[in-house]
Write an enzyme that holds these catalytic residues in place. Sequence first.
Site, mmCIF file in Angstrom:
data_model
loop_
_atom_site.group_PDB
_atom_site.id
_atom_site.type_symbol
_atom_site.label_atom_id
_atom_site.label_comp_id
_atom_site.label_asym_id
_atom_site.label_seq_id
_atom_site.Cartn_x
_atom_site.Cartn_y
_atom_site.Cartn_z
ATOM 1 N N CYS A 148 99.320 49.146 39.982
ATOM 2 C CA CYS A 148 100.731 49.277 39.606
ATOM 3 C C CYS A 148 100.871 50.478 38.693
ATOM 4 O O CYS A 148 100.525 51.591 39.076
ATOM 5 C CB CYS A 148 101.245 47.990 38.968
ATOM 6 S SG CYS A 148 100.362 47.461 37.481
ATOM 7 N N ARG B 161 101.056 44.201 36.361
ATOM 8 C CA ARG B 161 101.723 43.655 37.541
ATOM 9 C C ARG B 161 100.750 43.507 38.702
ATOM 10 O O ARG B 161 100.830 42.556 39.489
ATOM 11 C CB ARG B 161 102.901 44.553 37.942
ATOM 12 C CG ARG B 161 104.109 44.481 37.031
ATOM 13 C CD ARG B 161 105.201 45.458 37.466
ATOM 14 N NE ARG B 161 104.807 46.852 37.227
ATOM 15 C CZ ARG B 161 105.519 47.913 37.639
ATOM 16 N NH1 ARG B 161 106.637 47.736 38.329
ATOM 17 N NH2 ARG B 161 105.112 49.137 37.354
#
Length: 304
Positions: free
Chosen positions: A254, A259
């Site tokens: 990410c 994430r």
Amino acid sequence: MKFAARLLTAVGLSCLAFAAAAQEGPLVTTEWLEANLDNPAVRVIEVSVNPGVFERGHIPGAANFVWHTDLVDTVRRDIASKEKLEGLLRQAGVNADSTIVLYGDTNNWFAAWGAWVLDVYGAENVKLLDGGRKLWEAESRPLSTSAAALVAGNVTLKDANPALRASIADVVAASESGGTAIVDIRSADEYSGKVIAPEGFKETAVRAGHVPGAVNVSWGKAVQEDGRFKPAEELKALYAEAGIDGSKPIITYCRIGERSSHTWFALAKILGYEVKNYDGSWTEYGNAVGVPVTNPAGTVWTGQ
């Protein structure tokens, strides 16, 4: 009578330990966790990123791991050392046979990072609270502002497993060979290069776009509205539509790796695929000299 009392206590603790072990899979529900808050075999750890969240109210008995200082090396860009993490876990009362339940704010991004780091060091029985703080609070489940009185644990970690962590060299090699799938879990605008980072985020890069050959499946597509992961069959179909079916190794990335830890958890722990998380992510790759970038939007960094 004393013997009988001790026997009943031992039986009770054994039942509690069995209840902890009976929660199959990598996730626990809010109902299960509330029922096991007093279970000595269960240790709850919050990993939130927003300051003051834990202090304003946390799951009763939970320990607090601060992502910025506890789960990373504060001098160089790296994950926390085995020794540092082992010490934190022991302070949190984690034993070799404990079930560790992680949860946090921002859709469990940083709790998932914690699960990934613990996996790197071979910790066992690590689970995520499905839905995290968002669902726990939405269901008006108990919160506490009191510090838990924790008895030091005895857990021992293993040396870091490089098979769970991707380097920039791994990403470049995967991009060139195609033998490893690369999943960019950022937003469509980040992936296309329309933006380098989401509005309000400080960590950025001098190049926009994505790793050549990476497919884009935003992390948010894997969760339901209440913050819980979608059922396994729905996740399998979601990633298969993008060509990610577990037939070859996978690298997730990410912007800073949190994430992508969430997607790593979905792919590795829920679906059982072979996955490495690239924690350097776009703030390393997009700042690196000499690596190829695909930038459909053509956005150019202006230094602002």
